[in-house]
Design a protein around this motif. Sequence first.
Motif, PDB file in Angstrom:
ATOM      1  N   GLU A 133       0.815  -1.212   0.000  1.00 31.11           N
ATOM      2  CA  GLU A 133       0.000   0.000   0.000  1.00 31.11           C
ATOM      3  C   GLU A 133       0.859   1.278   0.000  1.00 31.11           C
ATOM      4  OE1 GLU A 133      -2.420   0.674   3.466  1.00 31.11           O
ATOM      5  OE2 GLU A 133      -4.052   1.440   2.224  1.00 31.11           O
ATOM      6  N   ASP A 134       1.994   1.261   0.734  1.00 33.40           N
ATOM      7  CA  ASP A 134       2.794   2.498   0.791  1.00 33.40           C
ATOM      8  C   ASP A 134       3.404   2.812  -0.581  1.00 33.40           C
ATOM      9  OD1 ASP A 134       4.485   0.358   0.973  1.00 33.40           O
ATOM     10  OD2 ASP A 134       5.684   1.120   2.641  1.00 33.40           O
ATOM     11  N   TRP A 135       3.795   1.765  -1.312  1.00 33.82           N
ATOM     12  CA  TRP A 135       4.333   1.954  -2.670  1.00 33.82           C
ATOM     13  C   TRP A 135       3.251   2.578  -3.556  1.00 33.82           C
ATOM     14  CZ3 TRP A 135       3.425   0.682  -7.750  1.00 33.82           C
ATOM     15  CH2 TRP A 135       4.515   0.677  -8.634  1.00 33.82           C
ATOM     16  N   ARG A 136       2.043   2.013  -3.470  1.00 31.34           N
ATOM     17  CA  ARG A 136       0.961   2.513  -4.337  1.00 31.34           C
ATOM     18  C   ARG A 136       0.506   3.909  -3.888  1.00 31.34           C
ATOM     19  NH1 ARG A 136      -3.455  -0.802  -3.871  1.00 31.34           N
ATOM     20  NH2 ARG A 136      -2.562  -1.832  -2.083  1.00 31.34           N
ATOM     21  N   THR A 137       0.612   4.183  -2.580  1.00 33.56           N
ATOM     22  CA  THR A 137       0.272   5.522  -2.110  1.00 33.56           C
ATOM     23  C   THR A 137       1.242   6.535  -2.717  1.00 33.56           C
ATOM     24  OG1 THR A 137      -0.442   4.558  -0.041  1.00 33.56           O
ATOM     25  CG2 THR A 137      -0.133   6.930  -0.038  1.00 33.56           C
ATOM     26  N   ALA A 138       2.529   6.162  -2.748  1.00 32.53           N
ATOM     27  CA  ALA A 138       3.552   7.079  -3.262  1.00 32.53           C
ATOM     28  C   ALA A 138       3.391   7.299  -4.768  1.00 32.53           C
ATOM     29  CB  ALA A 138       4.941   6.526  -2.950  1.00 32.53           C
ATOM     30  N   VAL A 139       3.153   6.202  -5.489  1.00 31.66           N
ATOM     31  CA  VAL A 139       3.115   6.286  -6.959  1.00 31.66           C
ATOM     32  C   VAL A 139       1.746   6.789  -7.436  1.00 31.66           C
ATOM     33  CG1 VAL A 139       3.267   4.881  -9.076  1.00 31.66           C
ATOM     34  CG2 VAL A 139       4.832   4.472  -7.194  1.00 31.66           C
ATOM     35  N   GLY A 140       0.733   6.454  -6.710  1.00 33.60           N
ATOM     36  CA  GLY A 140      -0.639   6.795  -7.110  1.00 33.60           C
ATOM     37  C   GLY A 140      -1.433   5.523  -7.354  1.00 33.60           C
ATOM     38  N   PHE A 141      -2.664   5.517  -6.855  1.00 30.89           N
ATOM     39  CA  PHE A 141      -3.501   4.325  -7.010  1.00 30.89           C
ATOM     40  C   PHE A 141      -3.995   4.220  -8.453  1.00 30.89           C
ATOM     41  CE2 PHE A 141      -3.626   5.140  -2.459  1.00 30.89           C
ATOM     42  CZ  PHE A 141      -3.340   3.869  -1.972  1.00 30.89           C
ATOM     43  N   CYS A 142      -4.579   3.094  -8.774  1.00 28.33           N
ATOM     44  CA  CYS A 142      -5.063   2.891 -10.142  1.00 28.33           C
ATOM     45  C   CYS A 142      -6.501   2.390 -10.102  1.00 28.33           C
ATOM     46  CB  CYS A 142      -4.151   1.919 -10.886  1.00 28.33           C
ATOM     47  SG  CYS A 142      -4.405   0.220 -10.376  1.00 28.33           S
ATOM     48  N   LEU A 143      -7.102   2.315 -11.285  1.00 25.08           N
ATOM     49  CA  LEU A 143      -8.503   1.909 -11.419  1.00 25.08           C
ATOM     50  C   LEU A 143      -8.876   0.659 -10.622  1.00 25.08           C
ATOM     51  CD1 LEU A 143      -9.293   2.047 -15.263  1.00 25.08           C
ATOM     52  CD2 LEU A 143     -10.368   3.401 -13.455  1.00 25.08           C
ATOM     53  N   LYS A 144      -7.960  -0.324 -10.609  1.00 29.93           N
ATOM     54  CA  LYS A 144      -8.318  -1.613  -9.989  1.00 29.93           C
ATOM     55  C   LYS A 144      -8.437  -1.501  -8.471  1.00 29.93           C
ATOM     56  CE  LYS A 144      -6.814  -6.498 -10.097  1.00 29.93           C
ATOM     57  NZ  LYS A 144      -8.051  -7.261 -10.208  1.00 29.93           N
TER      58      LYS A 144
ATOM     59  N   ALA B 103      -8.853   1.720  -5.774  1.00 31.20           N
ATOM     60  CA  ALA B 103      -8.935   3.047  -5.141  1.00 31.20           C
ATOM     61  C   ALA B 103      -8.534   4.228  -6.018  1.00 31.20           C
ATOM     62  CB  ALA B 103      -8.108   3.071  -3.847  1.00 31.20           C
ATOM     63  N   GLY B 104      -8.110   4.014  -7.259  1.00 29.28           N
ATOM     64  CA  GLY B 104      -7.701   5.133  -8.105  1.00 29.28           C
ATOM     65  C   GLY B 104      -8.671   5.369  -9.247  1.00 29.28           C
ATOM     66  N   ASP B 105      -8.366   6.367 -10.091  1.00 32.43           N
ATOM     67  CA  ASP B 105      -9.282   6.655 -11.188  1.00 32.43           C
ATOM     68  C   ASP B 105      -8.592   6.646 -12.549  1.00 32.43           C
ATOM     69  OD1 ASP B 105      -7.810   8.918 -10.917  1.00 32.43           O
ATOM     70  OD2 ASP B 105      -9.475  10.202 -10.291  1.00 32.43           O
ATOM     71  N   VAL B 106      -7.376   6.109 -12.611  1.00 37.09           N
ATOM     72  CA  VAL B 106      -6.691   6.043 -13.895  1.00 37.09           C
ATOM     73  C   VAL B 106      -5.915   4.724 -13.981  1.00 37.09           C
ATOM     74  CG1 VAL B 106      -4.594   7.206 -13.062  1.00 37.09           C
ATOM     75  CG2 VAL B 106      -5.202   7.373 -15.476  1.00 37.09           C
ATOM     76  N   CYS B 107      -5.797   4.218 -15.197  1.00 39.90           N
ATOM     77  CA  CYS B 107      -4.957   3.037 -15.398  1.00 39.90           C
ATOM     78  C   CYS B 107      -3.532   3.516 -15.634  1.00 39.90           C
ATOM     79  CB  CYS B 107      -5.462   2.218 -16.593  1.00 39.90           C
ATOM     80  SG  CYS B 107      -4.310   0.908 -17.050  1.00 39.90           S
ATOM     81  N   ARG B 108      -2.589   3.054 -14.840  1.00 40.28           N
ATOM     82  CA  ARG B 108      -1.185   3.505 -14.958  1.00 40.28           C
ATOM     83  C   ARG B 108      -0.519   2.910 -16.195  1.00 40.28           C
ATOM     84  NH1 ARG B 108      -0.550   7.637 -11.648  1.00 40.28           N
ATOM     85  NH2 ARG B 108      -2.385   7.466 -10.344  1.00 40.28           N
TER      86      ARG B 108
END
Length: 323
Positions: A128-139, A141-146
């Motif tokens: 989770e900390d890695w994804r928090t730093a980079v930004g979440f994705c559609l799959k 909690a995020g709103d964009v596909c990385r």
Amino acid sequence: MMRLPPFARLAPRTLAEAVEMLADQGPGAAVVAGGTDLYPNMKRRQVEHHALVDLRAVEGMRGIREEPGGGISIGATTRLSHLAGSSAVPRALAHAASVIASPQIRNMGTVGGNLCLDTRCSWYNEPEDWRTAVGFCLKAAGDVCRVAPAKSHCWAVASSDLPPVAIALGASVRAVGPGGERTFPVADLYRDDGIDHLALLPGEIVAELLVPPVDGLRVTYRKIRRRGSIDFPELGVAASVRLAPEGICEAATIVLGSVASAPVRCREAEDLLAGRPLTPEVIEEAAAAAAHPAKPQDNTDLSHVYRKWVIPIHVSRALQSLS
Ligand SMILES: Cc1cc2nc3c(=O)[nH]c(=O)nc-3n(C[C@H](O)[C@H](O)[C@H](O)COP(=O)(O)OP(=O)(O)OC[C@H]3O[C@@H](n4cnc5c(N)ncnc54)[C@H](O)[C@@H]3O)c2cc1C
Ligand code: SF4
């Protein structure tokens, strides 16, 4: 150390009880079998479940048995190590199980868990900390596909080893849910959508994998991965052919794994083989066509260019081994 979040664990003794418990818990509950994929995903906070219905003690869901009318039934909680060591199942299926993960994981991981495995992506299978730093994705909690930011679609990859070979064998699954039970081809279990990748109805549980009699069908499975053990496939190739006595291919099925969010059938290549002998020229023609439907993305270990490039090589080798 990553820790599991709190959740309720329910331990049904029958499949009917499991279905009822899952329905009672409502959305946000899930089943767990070996837990070899689900628990790490929960530790990384990729998925959240307030309750898990543990299938391990469900009676009658584990084991391999011959069906009265021919064919084999493999219970969903059958361990991968049991399947890998079984002489009752087609060799290609046992081989596919034997190259999954590591001995420890095969001793915990199950057939149903492998068939229903979550899709994978190098932007998603991170803490989770890695994804928090980079930004979440559609799959999650995020709103964009990385991987492909211009599209609102998830390309996470179907990376499990058993589905391609199960499809090449013409196998089916029996699923049981609140609305009753149904049996359908393994291929119909998947949707080419990295988020909503299973076509199970709400509350359905996979009860068994049904493999028809092999009856002269020649089947093989090849797995391409970086290391000789533990790694997920970067490409899986399952192929089956039925040959007439004079060597003419009567029917062929070619299925690729790890190149999309669902196993990919290579229909053009299959059509090229039908009615022709498996000569080196015919095999090369079909192997080249097999790469056409595959559109790997840059979201696994090796580059998408490499993963597309190796498809004809491994389809060709698979078909050669069947000729
Ligand atoms: C280091 C490592 C390496 C791995 N390498 C590979 C590999 O090379 N190839 C490969 O294919 N896999 C690999 N895996 C993934 C996993 O271990 C296997 O796919 C295993 O078969 C999953 O089975 P399980 O019983 O542990 O599933 P679980 O983790 O219990 O469940 C997985 C998912 O399936 C669902 N599920 C489980 N059973 C059912 C059911 N009966 N009906 C409906 N849904 C169900 C769960 O809700 C969950 O979403 C690897 C895992 C790790 C940790
Ligand atoms: S393909 Fe895109 S949306 Fe899907 S898991 Fe990867 S980054 Fe996320």
